[in-house]
Design an enzyme around this catalytic site. Structure first.
Site, mmCIF file in Angstrom:
data_model
loop_
_atom_site.group_PDB
_atom_site.id
_atom_site.type_symbol
_atom_site.label_atom_id
_atom_site.label_comp_id
_atom_site.label_asym_id
_atom_site.label_seq_id
_atom_site.Cartn_x
_atom_site.Cartn_y
_atom_site.Cartn_z
ATOM 1 N N LEU A 102 0.881 -1.302 -0.072
ATOM 2 C CA LEU A 102 0.078 -0.112 -0.058
ATOM 3 C C LEU A 102 0.805 1.164 -0.147
ATOM 4 O O LEU A 102 1.858 1.443 1.074
ATOM 5 C CB LEU A 102 -0.629 0.040 1.238
ATOM 6 C CG LEU A 102 -1.873 1.331 1.545
ATOM 7 C CD1 LEU A 102 -2.696 1.341 0.110
ATOM 8 C CD2 LEU A 102 -2.521 0.929 2.841
ATOM 9 N N ASP A 103 0.400 2.172 -0.962
ATOM 10 C CA ASP A 103 1.395 3.400 -0.865
ATOM 11 C C ASP A 103 2.831 3.186 -1.085
ATOM 12 O O ASP A 103 3.627 4.453 -1.081
ATOM 13 C CB ASP A 103 0.956 4.321 0.442
ATOM 14 C CG ASP A 103 -0.326 4.588 0.514
ATOM 15 O OD1 ASP A 103 -1.270 4.468 -0.488
ATOM 16 O OD2 ASP A 103 -0.630 4.941 1.883
ATOM 17 N N GLU A 104 3.124 2.155 -1.592
ATOM 18 C CA GLU A 104 4.484 2.071 -1.723
ATOM 19 C C GLU A 104 5.137 1.847 -3.376
ATOM 20 O O GLU A 104 6.091 1.622 -3.446
ATOM 21 C CB GLU A 104 4.973 0.899 -0.697
ATOM 22 C CG GLU A 104 4.866 1.086 0.517
ATOM 23 C CD GLU A 104 5.849 2.207 1.280
ATOM 24 O OE1 GLU A 104 6.985 2.140 0.473
ATOM 25 O OE2 GLU A 104 5.752 2.675 2.339
#
Lengths: 279, 279, 279, 279
Positions: B222-224
């Site tokens: 997530l978000d990476e």
């Protein structure tokens, strides 16, 4: 020479505050040449900054303001003059060099009384500008001992503000508490991203397209003090960590100078770990 | 109608790669109208993007490139044409609205085949632009079940890319793996700052002076995922969390559009969780 | 010490140029570590910049390129090393100070051989950094006479580039012609706006919300040479002309440094009074 | 529903103005929830903007302010509510589309009462959003006749403001005089650069590295009205005039929205052909 003063007030909000303050100023025959107010509605807190001109009886005005305003009000009435500062550095030259040049050409609104370094790398640069440099190595010393030595030296100059111009050590809480909202640091990243060491390496690894810098007041929590100014610069995949650091240096020196300009003009309030800036 | 093609190549670096590639192009009577190379020195990896014009025998060129270049090379030769996309949304309109307008006026370089929402809030807006909207509620469903329903609908359109235009749910790894480097998300913050929920509240609490947005490819973390584009906007103490969100919406829609423009023009490589962008 | 070289080529576009160039490089056992091409379609003109590593027989490579490429091609093969520069100034310190600091700390990619001023205001600053300063007053001299005196002094140093760091006089065409695309000026405005004197006064009068600065090569038309870099800063109604000038100084020094970084790395072509920058 | 009001005052500066105004507000039991003052020292002119909350007797407050303040003061006390606007367009969709979306989702602080076009290109888009579109062709009409037809239609709606969302014709002075400081235009350039036709062609020819857009009030001098907001975007040599126009569209729509947000919140004074913005 200007005999202007800056009036700074903050307190719990209530009706009639501006009226009460401006009445005192009017009755003391002071002219308001600039004025700003802000109400933090979330905390019901009132902030006011006024620049006033005229012959001032400072004690009388302060007493009358005290009588006219609620208890627990915090206010100050400062003459508009250059601040006295001491700068702490380690090895990097870009922020110190920029500040030395600005001071020399009357573009900083401050007197640099001394520079203190935990390395002597920047002693020749500082002395070119006829400013005393004190080399206080941290080697073989506990942090508290080192900080105490710096503190002793700083107190000798009794500065209004301390500026950490790439001072790469963490100051102990005991030191920081001596200077509440009076130490300004330039942080090598767009806070809150990339806290800690090697921020440009972190930025490179993450492949960011923008890097930044943050000037903030120092409090006892590392990298968590009130933010004064931030700015950014675009980078791309052709920049390695070293290139990003080079771009970062330009942002850092500009952001630090912006923050100091605001602080030295008494335009910055600190409240709830945030800044209120009348600009 | 253009018969231009975009050639994308990446492989371990070695001497003579550009020479080998341009020889194949020259011998096939193709004109290079734009060309870029980049070597990631840290990983000794070579990237090349060329736009070529001329009558092309795609299979023949690909075979000759295959013969001329090292093994394990990854390459593609894509006709320059609009991409087909499916957009996923929740309730916020600003990114979807911007994309619908751009597509309608031929400013997106893509065909929006359908919009899928886990709420039906944006159905009327989508249908104004004569584009099918599929409402697939997540309520009372396990994430895997919900994602499977979306996947089934998406596959019906066989899009080149999925665009998460403020789709406020986390997609399951099983879903994401179906579309490697083919899902683009707009993140409501300047990554890596303020990961997670309520970023504007976090930004307000921290008192930042700049907020931003990040468009990135979605991977299983997530978000990476690899960052494609970022931008920022200045804020100050007079902005509450809601004001910051409003400013943020403008940055989000612009950053998403910038990223899509790059991706849809086949200008973006993904490597080591970073993007290499030939712009 | 690097024995890398930068190859710069531009000529009328035609098929096979990259192939022909990279063949010569490959046959001379040179490794291309960075490469960029650009075709100006409007003028059918081709530009190429390559950084090559390896033992180089410069004369042999140049001869083979000459044989392989069309006539009227313009090319150069430059060792990657610091440029020698002479700086011209008048009274303002901010750009000169920034360049002196950068050079001293190895951040400029150039050797400052001398500074020449038509006032002696900046002599003490320059000499702090152990660099010769030549005061050549313009008073009671015709422009041609003054420029001839400067020219004589400059020639003594045989610099690669001249940098006008707020040199506030117009150089005569006879002087400029001696240094085609080798004089870089920082202009106190966002060109083409506010050409001429008192740009910050003009900006204030017009009530602009953004001011900028422009670094450009000098040609015989005042303020009309090829633009290398530009940047801007936001201002508002509280800034008077003097405040705008102060903000402007920060932009000017940053933009000049950006431009010099590009030029000194041989990344800038000049063509049709515009720059092509491989960055 | 808020019963907040915005008080706007400007007049020649003198001592005691804030005191006099806040006394009236205090005596009317109104709470100041935001306040700003500015003195234009060059013209000795005072500006004040206050947001007040509380049950207001508007006529009484205005009368008391009139009595308390100098003659020739200009002031207004406006309820905080959405403005009514009419939009004029030609053929370009990007600004109109953005405004329609913002209004629909309650992000504009205005009601779009109608759109008027000198072409019918944007009629379908406008009507998708259930807003009346009036096609008033300029063909075979003198400017005065065409403007008179538009004026007649506009008056039917009695709007607070007219917005020129890429209306590509010059309005006649007789028309403009009907709406002093009430017509907002978005100009396709960073004023004062590139006045006139084909600004992106001009920018391309000049080889600029930054392009911009300017939102301003319209007065009788073309492109010379008070500037409200400006912004810029970076471009480079790979952008042709068409690419610059595309980048320009994104800046234009953002700048126009920023300007309208300020104007519709009654935050903008006009004075001496400049704007004073309380933001």
């Amino acid at each position: 020479m200007s005999n202007n003063h800056t009036l700074l007030i903050h307190c719990t909000d209530r009706k009639g505050l501006i009226y009460a303050v401006t009445q005192v100023l009017f009755q003391n025959d002071l002219n308001i040449i600039s004025n700003g107010e802000f109400v933090d509605k979330e905390n019901n807190h009132f902030f006011m900054r006024a620049e006033v001109a005229g012959d001032i009886n400072r004690e009388k005005v302060l007493q009358e303001l005290h009588d006219a305003l609620p208890e627990k009000i915090i206010f100050d009435l400062l003459p508009q003059q250059k601040k006295n500062i001491v700068i702490l550095v380690t090895k990097e030259h870009h922020c110190l060099g920029d500040l030395l040049l600005r001071e020399k050409f009357n573009d900083l609104n401050a007197n640099i009384m001394a520079v203190i370094g935990n390395y002597d790398t920047l002693q020749p640069l500082t002395e070119k500008f006829d400013i005393p440099f004190h080399y206080i190595s941290h080697e073989n010393k506990a942090r508290e001992e080192h900080d105490a030595q710096i503190l002793e030296r700083v107190k000798q100059y009794n500065p209004d503000y301390l500026v950490l111009a790439k001072y790469m050590r963490v100051l102990s809480p005991a030191f920081v508490e001596q200077f509440p909202a009076r130490i300004i640091n330039i942080h090598h990243s767009f806070l809150p991203a990339f806290i800690g060491a090697n921020p440009y390496r972190q930025a490179y690894e993450r492949g960011v397209k923008i890097i930044g810098a943050t000037a903030h007041f120092v409090n006892s929590s590392l990298d968590e003090g009130p933010i004064i100014a931030q700015n950014v610069i675009q980078v791309n995949h052709t920049h390695n960590a070293q290139d990003m650091a080079q771009s970062g240096r330009d942002v850092e020196k500009i952001v630090l100078a912006q923050a100091l300009k605001l602080v030295f003009a008494d335009k910055v309030f600190v409240s709830n770990n945030k800044t209120i800036i009348f600009n």
